[in-house]
Design a protein around this motif. Structure first.
Motif, PDB file in Angstrom:
ATOM      1  N   LEU A  62       1.636  -1.081  -7.475  1.00  0.00           N
ATOM      2  CA  LEU A  62       0.748  -2.039  -6.812  1.00  0.00           C
ATOM      3  C   LEU A  62       0.145  -1.381  -5.577  1.00  0.00           C
ATOM      4  O   LEU A  62       0.807  -0.595  -4.898  1.00  0.00           O
ATOM      5  N   THR A  63      -1.085  -1.705  -5.284  1.00  0.00           N
ATOM      6  CA  THR A  63      -1.702  -1.265  -4.036  1.00  0.00           C
ATOM      7  C   THR A  63      -2.183  -2.494  -3.285  1.00  0.00           C
ATOM      8  O   THR A  63      -2.530  -3.504  -3.887  1.00  0.00           O
ATOM      9  N   TYR A  78       3.116   0.209  -3.457  1.00  0.00           N
ATOM     10  CA  TYR A  78       4.433  -0.377  -3.672  1.00  0.00           C
ATOM     11  C   TYR A  78       4.722  -0.287  -5.165  1.00  0.00           C
ATOM     12  O   TYR A  78       3.848  -0.591  -5.988  1.00  0.00           O
ATOM     13  N   LEU A  79       5.914   0.128  -5.541  1.00  0.00           N
ATOM     14  CA  LEU A  79       6.307   0.187  -6.938  1.00  0.00           C
ATOM     15  C   LEU A  79       7.243  -0.968  -7.221  1.00  0.00           C
ATOM     16  O   LEU A  79       8.372  -1.010  -6.727  1.00  0.00           O
ATOM     17  N   LEU A  80       6.775  -1.911  -8.022  1.00  0.00           N
ATOM     18  CA  LEU A  80       7.605  -3.047  -8.424  1.00  0.00           C
ATOM     19  C   LEU A  80       8.394  -2.612  -9.661  1.00  0.00           C
ATOM     20  O   LEU A  80       7.873  -2.582 -10.768  1.00  0.00           O
ATOM     21  N   ASP A  81       9.654  -2.229  -9.452  1.00  0.00           N
ATOM     22  CA  ASP A  81      10.493  -1.779 -10.559  1.00  0.00           C
ATOM     23  C   ASP A  81      11.714  -2.675 -10.727  1.00  0.00           C
ATOM     24  O   ASP A  81      12.693  -2.306 -11.368  1.00  0.00           O
ATOM     25  N   GLN A  82      11.662  -3.848 -10.134  1.00  0.00           N
ATOM     26  CA  GLN A  82      12.693  -4.885 -10.278  1.00  0.00           C
ATOM     27  C   GLN A  82      11.995  -6.171 -10.722  1.00  0.00           C
ATOM     28  O   GLN A  82      10.779  -6.232 -10.771  1.00  0.00           O
ATOM     29  N   LYS A  83      12.770  -7.206 -11.009  1.00  0.00           N
ATOM     30  CA  LYS A  83      12.166  -8.494 -11.384  1.00  0.00           C
ATOM     31  C   LYS A  83      11.345  -9.080 -10.243  1.00  0.00           C
ATOM     32  O   LYS A  83      10.347  -9.737 -10.463  1.00  0.00           O
ATOM     33  N   SER A  84      11.780  -8.830  -9.007  1.00  0.00           N
ATOM     34  CA  SER A  84      11.043  -9.365  -7.858  1.00  0.00           C
ATOM     35  C   SER A  84      11.222  -8.431  -6.661  1.00  0.00           C
ATOM     36  O   SER A  84      12.118  -7.582  -6.651  1.00  0.00           O
TER      37      SER A  84
END
Length: 86
Positions: A62-63, A78-84
Motif C-alpha cells: 500500500l502507498t 506499508y506492506l499489509l501482510d496480516q489480516k489487519s
C-alpha cells in the motif's frame, strides 16, 4: 535489486499467484489512526466452490500520502501482510 533486500518479492508474489480470487481491503480512519483490513472478495457465494477463507492472506503493498508532504518525499509505503494493521 530495487528493494535492497527490504522486501521478499518471491514470498509476496506467491500470495497473489497461489490464492484464488482477490483481496478486499477496507480502510477506516479515526482521527490520526488509519486501520486497514483484508479479506477475500466474494461477488457471490456458490456452495460448490466455497472454501473457508481463514487461511487466505495476501501481501498487499500500500502507498499513502500525509499532510506532511514536502514535495520531495510525499509517498509512504506499508506492506499489509496480516489480516489487519494500523
Amino acid at each position: 535489486q530495487i528493494t535492497n533486500g527490504t522486501l521478499d518479492v518471491k514470498k509476496m508474489m506467491k500470495t497473489w499467484i497461489l490464492h484464488k480470487g482477490f483481496p478486499l481491503v477496507t480502510v477506516v480512519r479515526k482521527g490520526k489512526i488509519i486501520s486497514v483490513q483484508q479479506e477475500k472478495f466474494l461477488y457471490r457465494v456458490e456452495p460448490d466452490n466455497w472454501t473457508s477463507d481463514a487461511s487466505y492472506l495476501w501481501h498487499i503493498p500500500l502507498t499513502y500520502m500525509t499532510n506532511r508532504c514536502n514535495f520531495t518525499h510525499c509517498t509512504n509505503a506499508y506492506l499489509l501482510d496480516q489480516k489487519s494493521g494500523t
